[in-house]
Design a protein around this motif. Sequence first.
Motif, PDB file in Angstrom:
ATOM      1  N   CYS A  21       0.872  -1.169   0.000  1.00  0.00           N
ATOM      2  CA  CYS A  21       0.000   0.000   0.000  1.00  0.00           C
ATOM      3  C   CYS A  21       0.914   1.225   0.000  1.00  0.00           C
ATOM      4  O   CYS A  21       2.118   1.112   0.190  1.00  0.00           O
ATOM      5  CB  CYS A  21      -0.926  -0.002   1.212  1.00  0.00           C
ATOM      6  SG  CYS A  21      -0.108   0.099   2.808  1.00  0.00           S
ATOM      7  N   ILE A  23       1.481   5.311   1.475  1.00  0.00           N
ATOM      8  CA  ILE A  23       1.128   6.271   2.512  1.00  0.00           C
ATOM      9  C   ILE A  23       1.748   7.618   2.146  1.00  0.00           C
ATOM     10  O   ILE A  23       2.952   7.703   1.879  1.00  0.00           O
ATOM     11  CB  ILE A  23       1.617   5.825   3.907  1.00  0.00           C
ATOM     12  CG1 ILE A  23       0.875   4.557   4.352  1.00  0.00           C
ATOM     13  CG2 ILE A  23       1.465   6.946   4.927  1.00  0.00           C
ATOM     14  CD1 ILE A  23       1.382   3.966   5.659  1.00  0.00           C
ATOM     15  N   PHE A  65      -3.085   5.631   1.357  1.00  0.00           N
ATOM     16  CA  PHE A  65      -3.633   6.361   2.497  1.00  0.00           C
ATOM     17  C   PHE A  65      -2.983   7.738   2.542  1.00  0.00           C
ATOM     18  O   PHE A  65      -1.761   7.849   2.502  1.00  0.00           O
ATOM     19  CB  PHE A  65      -3.352   5.609   3.803  1.00  0.00           C
ATOM     20  CG  PHE A  65      -3.998   4.256   3.834  1.00  0.00           C
ATOM     21  CD1 PHE A  65      -5.320   4.114   4.205  1.00  0.00           C
ATOM     22  CD2 PHE A  65      -3.282   3.128   3.465  1.00  0.00           C
ATOM     23  CE1 PHE A  65      -5.928   2.867   4.211  1.00  0.00           C
ATOM     24  CE2 PHE A  65      -3.878   1.875   3.475  1.00  0.00           C
ATOM     25  CZ  PHE A  65      -5.206   1.736   3.843  1.00  0.00           C
ATOM     26  N   ALA A  67      -2.583  10.872   4.874  1.00  0.00           N
ATOM     27  CA  ALA A  67      -2.730  11.346   6.251  1.00  0.00           C
ATOM     28  C   ALA A  67      -2.843  12.862   6.246  1.00  0.00           C
ATOM     29  O   ALA A  67      -1.915  13.559   5.838  1.00  0.00           O
ATOM     30  CB  ALA A  67      -1.537  10.896   7.086  1.00  0.00           C
ATOM     31  N   VAL A  86      -7.585   6.628   0.145  1.00  0.00           N
ATOM     32  CA  VAL A  86      -8.312   6.773   1.406  1.00  0.00           C
ATOM     33  C   VAL A  86      -7.707   7.931   2.197  1.00  0.00           C
ATOM     34  O   VAL A  86      -6.504   7.929   2.475  1.00  0.00           O
ATOM     35  CB  VAL A  86      -8.228   5.481   2.250  1.00  0.00           C
ATOM     36  CG1 VAL A  86      -8.965   5.647   3.571  1.00  0.00           C
ATOM     37  CG2 VAL A  86      -8.740   4.288   1.467  1.00  0.00           C
ATOM     38  N   VAL A  88      -7.061   9.707   5.570  1.00  0.00           N
ATOM     39  CA  VAL A  88      -6.992   9.316   6.977  1.00  0.00           C
ATOM     40  C   VAL A  88      -6.826  10.583   7.804  1.00  0.00           C
ATOM     41  O   VAL A  88      -5.832  11.306   7.640  1.00  0.00           O
ATOM     42  CB  VAL A  88      -5.809   8.349   7.222  1.00  0.00           C
ATOM     43  CG1 VAL A  88      -5.724   7.976   8.680  1.00  0.00           C
ATOM     44  CG2 VAL A  88      -5.926   7.115   6.341  1.00  0.00           C
ATOM     45  N   ALA A 104      -1.531   6.412   9.984  1.00  0.00           N
ATOM     46  CA  ALA A 104      -1.542   5.816   8.642  1.00  0.00           C
ATOM     47  C   ALA A 104      -1.211   4.323   8.692  1.00  0.00           C
ATOM     48  O   ALA A 104      -1.842   3.524   7.994  1.00  0.00           O
ATOM     49  CB  ALA A 104      -0.569   6.552   7.733  1.00  0.00           C
ATOM     50  N   ALA A 107      -4.204   2.429   9.861  1.00  0.00           N
ATOM     51  CA  ALA A 107      -5.169   2.260   8.768  1.00  0.00           C
ATOM     52  C   ALA A 107      -4.701   1.182   7.799  1.00  0.00           C
ATOM     53  O   ALA A 107      -5.490   0.338   7.355  1.00  0.00           O
ATOM     54  CB  ALA A 107      -5.374   3.587   8.035  1.00  0.00           C
ATOM     55  N   ALA A 108      -3.415   1.172   7.493  1.00  0.00           N
ATOM     56  CA  ALA A 108      -2.864   0.157   6.601  1.00  0.00           C
ATOM     57  C   ALA A 108      -3.016  -1.241   7.194  1.00  0.00           C
ATOM     58  O   ALA A 108      -3.166  -2.222   6.463  1.00  0.00           O
ATOM     59  CB  ALA A 108      -1.394   0.451   6.308  1.00  0.00           C
ATOM     60  N   THR A 111      -5.667  -3.629   6.011  1.00  0.00           N
ATOM     61  CA  THR A 111      -5.547  -4.257   4.690  1.00  0.00           C
ATOM     62  C   THR A 111      -4.794  -5.572   4.824  1.00  0.00           C
ATOM     63  O   THR A 111      -4.349  -5.933   5.910  1.00  0.00           O
ATOM     64  CB  THR A 111      -4.766  -3.355   3.707  1.00  0.00           C
ATOM     65  OG1 THR A 111      -3.366  -3.358   4.057  1.00  0.00           O
ATOM     66  CG2 THR A 111      -5.307  -1.932   3.701  1.00  0.00           C
TER      67      THR A 111
END
Length: 172
Positions: A21, A23, A65, A67, A86, A88, A104, A107-108, A111
């Motif tokens: 992912c 960030i 993500f 932030a 997304v 965050v 962040a 949030a990751a 997944t």
Amino acid sequence: MSGCRGDDGSGEDPGRTSGACGIVLAAGSGTRYGTPKALAVGSDGTPWVRSAVDALLAGGCAPVFVALGAEREAAAALVPVDERVVIVAVPEWARGISASVRTALAAAGETVRAAAVIVPVDTPDLPAAVVARMAEGADVSALRRAVYDGSPGHPVVIGRRHWPAVIAGVAG
């Protein structure tokens, strides 16, 4: 992914985690810059936050993500609308970059991605090819940072196995 146990003792099921992912760290107020960097635009008018997201997506990272903290609503308007992106919210953004990293990575953690490719928003010229090279083959144990002419730079890659330690280590 608690309860999963890989043969390597990481606590991750290698068959369930894969890919990276992205960030984008863009929550700060940009005190030295004079405005939140999430609101900055390049000479061509492209918002830096868009450039960072685009580089991560084009480099193969998803989801991405972003932030956001200071001037969050204004900055959110500059984030590309894409189902893979997304936003965050970082409520403790004033505490520094550590709050963005913690939020962040948390949030990751929702997944199944094996690693996170992390960039600060103030890297508008980051090529997608660098992101792709850094993300390639990244697994749960990855720890990488880009190096340019012998100097460390961005992005950095942190494998999922390290996320809890990084979150705890940057607690503040």
